[in-house]
Enzyme design. Structure first.
Site: not given
Lengths: 620, 74
Positions: A306-308, A488, A505
């Protein structure tokens, strides 16, 4: 004959077949019986033969050819009843199959039916009705209750509740007022809006969603490609097999029956029906899935990254708590709202928004505001001097922070940003601001674990401390911090090496490369963000992270469904084959079982459409 | 070369789709035909000097499938 509908033909043939069956059982093969059987065979079998012949002209041997050969064979050997029964069963099977197939496609069709067909615009003060294709950017639309909005736009006048389920999958109407964005394809349930069109026709979010869903339906899954290649050689092989059987056994019944039972109908339809039902079911739940391949991949995901910011969090700072010393929270907030009136800083936006939420809207502005870079602002209001900013601002001005120090430390410990408000003598309050976690984030991570996703990992550009707090709150398995977008991508690759299939995501802002690198790229709330909509394999509409769990569940259900269908199709064919070889399975029984198996496969796929109703948990 | 999308009557079996596709592939003047089973659509390019829309339609109708509408893609 062409003028008669399929349904009428099916009824006529059914009546003829029933009459001939009764005659067959009572007076046996009387010329009248045979005549009725022949008429029935001609009506039902004519189109089959015609299709088989035209296909043969292009050197294609299909199911029609198999059935035609079998029927002609039956007629030659005098099995008129078998010929009538086989053509009848094939016809009625085909009819029922296309009716049930419609159902698996229906949720997509209902989405497409939401496309607006008229638009009311106001030009030079005069209202007129246009076709949505004739709309232009900048036109002013007038929309009344019950009407479908024909363009994306911004509200100029009025307020309304809007059913945005076509865009977000969310059935509860949303309140919209001046300045807010509205979407084409959504419906005003109550209220009245004057809207300026910002996107029209094919550029609207709704048109893009429709286009993606349409494309998705026929983006083939690997399994489907395999089956198609298989069936290309399968049908001619069956004809050869039937011929060999005849040459060896001299049993023409057996050879003809083989042709019919070997029709690959159930097998070739097994994958596409499950896929189209899964895409339809997803779309109904606000999830865009781009095709069969994505469904297969999604069902196999082992780790979720997950991206924050914007994914696990809401992506915009908001006020999380207020501390007022010696005055009411409302009074404190009013001072802060006025003090921030000129600022466009995200923290200022958060404070003004909080004010609006609590009904504090004022046109008042600060007097003589003086902005201190990186620290805050000093301003006058009603004869009093106020300071608004961070600790440094107050330290520089030598203002005693004793009253607030404990609260400041608590908020900082929670990784919230503390905006301090004071007069030239003392601190009067404190507003804590943070990028809030999405309400459903914790539940989503928990559900993923339940689904057997091995690792949930968070990526963030933030510092270790912030990352740690969030990862701890959400009980994430791992986190990576201080990442730049290119880092990333590397992190995704690393996870792929470790765990195999990885879903990423993100919200599509700065993370398109990661969306593309992951096995399944999932964009959240990408409506209006074209890059994300195009790059991602799955789009969760309407900012709902909870849909992620649904998306994975539906994909697994679809893959399971596909496997059931393939297994069932092969098992039926194998059973029939044994039945034929042992004797006992006639042409008409073979056809009946074959058609039933195709129908069952389609009906099995429609179960996927009922997904939403069977959901065992609720997520906001 | 013109690029069109045709909406056909509901295709009830994937083999029908495959059949239409191979027939179109063998039709002179038609390029890159793609029959989409789930949406019952055909996408293709054709050379107006060799064949027209009606010609394409008749290839499909001879196989037993009606076409409902034709849309040109720019």
């Amino acid at each position: 004959m062409k003028k008669l509908s399929k349904k009428t033909l099916v009824i006529i043939v059914s009546v003829l077949v029933v009459i001939s069956y009764i005659l067959h059982k009572t007076i046996a093969y009387h010329p009248i019986t045979i005549a009725i059987m022949l008429v029935s065979t001609a009506i039902a079998g004519g189109p089959i033969l015609r299709r088989a012949v035209s296909a043969l002209r292009y050197r294609i041997v299909g199911i029609d050819a198999l059935v035609s050969i079998a029927v002609i064979g039956a007629l030659i050997i005098g099995e008129y009843w078998e010929a009538a029964a086989v053509t009848f069963l094939f016809m009625i099977g085909d009819y029922l199959e296309s009716r049930t197939l419609e159902k698996t496609r229906s949720s997509l069709k209902s989405l497409m039916d939401l496309a607006p067909d008229t638009a009311r615009v106001r030009i030079d003060g005069v209202e007129q009705t246009l076709s949505p294709e004739d709309l232009k950017k900048g036109m002013v639309l007038v929309i009344k209750p019950g009407e479908r909005i024909a363009a994306d736009g911004v509200v100029l006048e009025g307020t309304a509740y809007i059913d945005q389920s076509s865009i977000t999958g969310e059935p509860v109407p949303v309140f919209k007022e001046v300045g807010e964005q509205i979407f084409s394809g959504t419906i005003i349930t109550s209220g009245y809006l004057i809207v300026e069109a910002t996107q029209v026709g094919e550029s609207t979010t709704f048109a893009k969603i429709l286009h993606l869903v349409e494309e998705a339906q026929d983006a083939k899954a690997p399994t489907q490609k395999f089956i198609e290649r298989f069936s290309r050689y399968y049908t001619p092989a069956i004809i050869a097999l039937s011929l060999i059987t005849y040459l060896i056994t001299r049993d023409i019944h057996m050879a003809l029956t083989l042709l019919v039972i070997a029709c690959p109908g159930a097998l070739v339809i097994s994958v596409p029906v499950s896929i189209v039902a899964a895409i339809g079911s997803s779309a109904k739940n606000g999830i865009l899935v781009k095709g069969g391949e994505v469904i297969e991949k999604l069902s196999r995901v082992q780790a979720a990254a997950f991206d924050k910011t914007g994914t696990l969090t809401e992506g915009r700072p908001s006020v999380v708590s207020l501390h007022a010393y010696g005055m009411s929270e409302e009074d404190l907030l009013r001072i802060a709202v006025i003090g921030e009136a000129y600022s466009e800083h995200p923290l200022a936006t958060a404070i003004i928004k909080e004010g609006a939420n609590r009904g504090i809207v004022t046109a008042e502005v600060p007097e003589n505001p003086e902005y201190i870079q990186g620290k805050g602002v000093r301003f006058m209001l009603e004869g009093e001097t106020y300071l608004l900013g961070n600790r440094a601002l107050f330290e520089d001005n030598g203002i005693d922070m004793k009253a607030a120090i404990k609260d400041i430390q608590t908020e900082e410990h929670e990784r919230n940003t503390a905006v301090i408000i004071g007069t030239s003598e003392k601190v009067i309050g404190l507003i804590a601001i943070a990028d809030k976690l999405r309400e459903e984030a914790f539940e989503v991570i928990r559900q993923l674990k339940k689904l057997g996703i091995r690792k949930s990992v968070m990526f963030t550009g933030d510092s270790k401390g912030t990352a740690e707090t969030v990862a701890h709150t959400l009980q994430l398995d791992e986190f990576r911090y201080e990442l730049l977008p290119e880092h990333k991508v590397e992190a995704v690759k690393e996870l792929q090496k470790k765990y195999g299939s990885v879903a990423f995501i993100g919200d599509g802002i700065n993370d398109a490369p990661s969306l593309a690198t992951a096995d399944v790229g999932i964009a959240i709330g990408a409506a209006g963000n074209d890059v994300a909509m195009e790059t991602a394999d799955v789009v969760l509409l309407g900012q709902k992270l909870g849909s992620l769990v649904d998306a994975i569940s539906i994909s697994r259900m679809a893959v399971r469904n596909m496997k059931q269908n393939i297994f069932f199709a092969i098992a039926v064919a194998a059973t029939l084959l044994i039945g034929v070889l042992l004797g006992g399975v006639t042409l008409s029984i073979g056809m009946l079982v074959h058609e039933l198996s195709v129908l069952l496969v389609i009906i099995n796929a429609t179960r996927i459409l009922r997904f939403a109703k069977r959901k065992k948990y609720t997520i906001l | 070369m013109k690029n069109i999308v045709m909406q056909l009557e509901t295709l009830s079996c994937p083999t029908c789709a495959a059949k239409i596709e191979s027939a179109l592939k063998k039709t002179a003047g038609v390029k890159d035909p793609e029959v989409l089973f789930n949406t019952s659509r055909v996408k293709l390019y054709f050379d107006p000097k060799i064949i027209d829309e009606e010609g394409v339609k008749s290839v499909i109708s001879k196989l037993g499938y009606g076409s409902l509408s034709v849309k040109e893609i720019s």
